[in-house]
Design a protein around this motif. Structure first.
Motif, PDB file in Angstrom:
ATOM      1  N   GLY A 129       0.796  -1.221   0.000  1.00  0.00           N
ATOM      2  CA  GLY A 129       0.000   0.000   0.000  1.00  0.00           C
ATOM      3  C   GLY A 129       0.828   1.270   0.000  1.00  0.00           C
ATOM      4  O   GLY A 129       0.278   2.373   0.090  1.00  0.00           O
ATOM      5  N   LYS A 130       2.161   1.132  -0.117  1.00  0.00           N
ATOM      6  CA  LYS A 130       3.044   2.299  -0.072  1.00  0.00           C
ATOM      7  C   LYS A 130       3.831   2.410  -1.379  1.00  0.00           C
ATOM      8  O   LYS A 130       4.174   1.397  -1.985  1.00  0.00           O
ATOM      9  N   PRO A 131       4.135   3.641  -1.788  1.00  0.00           N
ATOM     10  CA  PRO A 131       4.968   3.817  -2.984  1.00  0.00           C
ATOM     11  C   PRO A 131       6.353   3.209  -2.752  1.00  0.00           C
ATOM     12  O   PRO A 131       7.057   3.585  -1.813  1.00  0.00           O
ATOM     13  N   LEU A 132       6.720   2.264  -3.595  1.00  0.00           N
ATOM     14  CA  LEU A 132       7.984   1.550  -3.446  1.00  0.00           C
ATOM     15  C   LEU A 132       8.617   1.389  -4.821  1.00  0.00           C
ATOM     16  O   LEU A 132       7.928   1.143  -5.817  1.00  0.00           O
ATOM     17  N   VAL A 133       9.938   1.516  -4.885  1.00  0.00           N
ATOM     18  CA  VAL A 133      10.658   1.261  -6.129  1.00  0.00           C
ATOM     19  C   VAL A 133      11.816   0.321  -5.848  1.00  0.00           C
ATOM     20  O   VAL A 133      12.387   0.324  -4.761  1.00  0.00           O
ATOM     21  N   VAL A 134      12.128  -0.496  -6.839  1.00  0.00           N
ATOM     22  CA  VAL A 134      13.344  -1.300  -6.816  1.00  0.00           C
ATOM     23  C   VAL A 134      14.302  -0.631  -7.787  1.00  0.00           C
ATOM     24  O   VAL A 134      13.986  -0.458  -8.972  1.00  0.00           O
ATOM     25  N   ALA A 135      15.450  -0.203  -7.272  1.00  0.00           N
ATOM     26  CA  ALA A 135      16.419   0.543  -8.073  1.00  0.00           C
ATOM     27  C   ALA A 135      17.750  -0.188  -8.101  1.00  0.00           C
ATOM     28  O   ALA A 135      18.087  -0.946  -7.181  1.00  0.00           O
ATOM     29  N   ALA A 136      18.507   0.042  -9.157  1.00  0.00           N
ATOM     30  CA  ALA A 136      19.811  -0.614  -9.280  1.00  0.00           C
ATOM     31  C   ALA A 136      20.677  -0.311  -8.069  1.00  0.00           C
ATOM     32  O   ALA A 136      21.388  -1.189  -7.574  1.00  0.00           O
ATOM     33  N   TYR A 137      20.604   0.941  -7.578  1.00  0.00           N
ATOM     34  CA  TYR A 137      21.352   1.341  -6.388  1.00  0.00           C
ATOM     35  C   TYR A 137      20.497   2.310  -5.574  1.00  0.00           C
ATOM     36  O   TYR A 137      19.783   3.147  -6.134  1.00  0.00           O
ATOM     37  N   ASP A 138      20.577   2.197  -4.261  1.00  0.00           N
ATOM     38  CA  ASP A 138      19.853   3.109  -3.382  1.00  0.00           C
ATOM     39  C   ASP A 138      20.688   4.369  -3.199  1.00  0.00           C
ATOM     40  O   ASP A 138      21.281   4.624  -2.157  1.00  0.00           O
ATOM     41  N   SER A 139      20.732   5.141  -4.261  1.00  0.00           N
ATOM     42  CA  SER A 139      21.468   6.406  -4.270  1.00  0.00           C
ATOM     43  C   SER A 139      20.719   7.348  -5.201  1.00  0.00           C
ATOM     44  O   SER A 139      19.901   6.902  -6.019  1.00  0.00           O
ATOM     45  N   PRO A 140      20.940   8.647  -5.108  1.00  0.00           N
ATOM     46  CA  PRO A 140      20.171   9.592  -5.935  1.00  0.00           C
ATOM     47  C   PRO A 140      20.199   9.284  -7.425  1.00  0.00           C
ATOM     48  O   PRO A 140      19.216   9.483  -8.130  1.00  0.00           O
ATOM     49  N   GLY A 141      21.337   8.780  -7.910  1.00  0.00           N
ATOM     50  CA  GLY A 141      21.446   8.492  -9.334  1.00  0.00           C
ATOM     51  C   GLY A 141      21.049   7.090  -9.727  1.00  0.00           C
ATOM     52  O   GLY A 141      21.126   6.733 -10.904  1.00  0.00           O
ATOM     53  N   GLY A 142      20.605   6.270  -8.761  1.00  0.00           N
ATOM     54  CA  GLY A 142      20.211   4.895  -9.064  1.00  0.00           C
ATOM     55  C   GLY A 142      19.031   4.835 -10.013  1.00  0.00           C
ATOM     56  O   GLY A 142      18.058   5.570  -9.861  1.00  0.00           O
TER      57      GLY A 142
END
Length: 406
Positions: free
Chosen positions: A32-45
């Motif tokens: 129920g929450k906005p979630l993303v899977v990113a290559a890296y947990d950094s601003p540029g991920g």
């Protein structure tokens, strides 16, 4: 030629917001929450997958983490967990294989099922789709949803699966196809990108109904290839995409977070990439006679070089040495954005040619033993000493399209 009058016999199944939904399934706190899977947990991920809640906020795949945070500061950011995604993929494959022996995984989150040669005579394809949806929730995960499309061919089944997301079930058939076409834009069709749209516009085709009505000569003027015939048949529900293409290459790439230039920073990264590639290649039953190394620099210039070897190789050390020789010929003074390597000209790993000067069976047995250990305990469990220099770089990753060696 009229639209295919045969009943729908193809089903396309798409796991909604795959990586993100799997993470929410694994941890109810994230639901129920906005979630993303990113290559890296950094601003540029780079964002690889967005949850349904994130998509509603217009947080999309391909965005950077900082863009998602600008839209919604409390967006949850997770790095990929490939083992979870492989487990769900294999569970889905096992469940779906009970319905037909013509099951084709198209990506980590997509499957195609053919029922024309293996029909369940007690149920129609719509009833089977509803049953599959129910069983996925009961047997794999109650938070997982799939969008399903059914049609006479693969292309239209995929198109139907995109009509209503998430958790959709739609059919395109001889009775409703034109009504659906009227609601679609050209770029809603899988395979029609900006370039193909321009080709169609150049011959006066401005909409999907125009596309359907166009005769073959007009389509040939637009595509200037056999693609014209393929599109003519696809839009009329005839099958042209039921092809199982053989694997042509294996490779990996790595985007460097920081680079000062110089070949020394690339050498341990190259070896780690090759260890991953060679492991996957052997696991899939192949050896390779061609290798390529490529570099994208920070200034967006590009270098690459390939080599055809005298014999096919499977040993990581041989592939690394040949690749390193290629890398040494690069203009390696500039900061690097991405390093990539690949192996091609694949042949069967089982057919190994004996050599007078080296013990090939011994080398194969060693590779197999190392692969079994790494398979059991995790990739890079046993590694060359140079990997110490890479720390935690080049983590285990999984692509949406990489399903052959899962």
């Amino acid at each position: 030629m009229d639209f295919n009058p045969a009943p729908s016999s193809v089903m396309h199944i798409d796991l909604n917001s795959a990586f993100a939904s799997i993470e929410q399934q694994a941890n109810p706190f994230f639901r129920g929450k906005p979630l993303v899977v990113a290559a890296y947990d950094s601003p540029g991920g780079c964002i690889l997958a967005s949850s349904i809640e994130a998509k509603r906020l217009d947080i999309k795949t391909g965005m950077r983490v900082k863009e998602a945070k600008n839209i919604f500061p409390r967006t949850i950011v997770l790095e990929p967990d490939p083992d979870k995604y492989r487990f769900v993929h294999k569970s889905l494959k096992k469940l779906l294989s009970r319905y037909t022996n013509e099951l084709y995984p198209k990506s980590i989150d997509e499957f195609v099922l053919h029922f024309d040669n293996f029909p369940d005579r007690q149920k129609n394809i719509f009833s089977i789709a509803l049953e599959i949806k129910s069983r996925i929730k009961k047997e794999i995960g109650n938070h997982l949803t799939v969008s399903i499309g059914v049609a006479p061919n693969r292309f239209l089944a995929k198109t139907a699966s995109n009509l209503k997301k998430p958790d959709g079930l739609e059919e395109i058939n001889k009775n409703n196809f034109f009504k659906i076409y009227q609601k679609l834009s050209l770029k809603d069709l899988c395979g029609i990108n900006v370039g193909n749209e321009k080709r169609l516009l150049s011959v006066g085709i401005k909409s999907v109904p125009d596309f359907y009505k166009a005769d073959r000569l007009v389509l040939k003027a637009a595509f200037r290839s056999v693609l014209a015939d393929y599109w003519f048949l696809r839009l009329r529900g005839w099958e042209v995409d039921k092809l199982d293409l053989k694997r042509k290459s294996f490779g990996n790439s790595y985007a460097l977070p920081n680079s000062n230039g110089g070949i020394k920073e690339l050498i341990p990264l190259l070896q780690k990439l090759i260890e991953k590639t060679a492991f996957r290649m052997r696991k899939a039953g192949f050896k390779a006679q061609g290798i390529t190394v490529s570099v994208v620099y920070k200034d967006r210039s590009f270098w690459h070089k390939s080599k055809i070897l005298k014999k096919a190789v499977f040993d990581s050390r041989e592939i690394y040495q040949e690749s390193l020789n290629l890398l040494y010929s690069s203009p390696h003074t500039k900061p690097v954005h991405t390093l990539a390597e690949s192996c091609f000209f694949l042949t069967s790993y089982k057919s190994l040619q004996l050599d007078i000067f080296e013990n090939i069976p011994k080398k194969k047995n060693l590779s197999n033993a190392l692969d079994e250990i790494n398979k059991k305990w995790g990739v890079f469990f046993i590694t060359p000493a140079r990997f110490i220099l890479t720390k935690n770089e080049i983590k285990d990753r999984i692509s949406f399209g990489g399903v052959r060696e899962l």
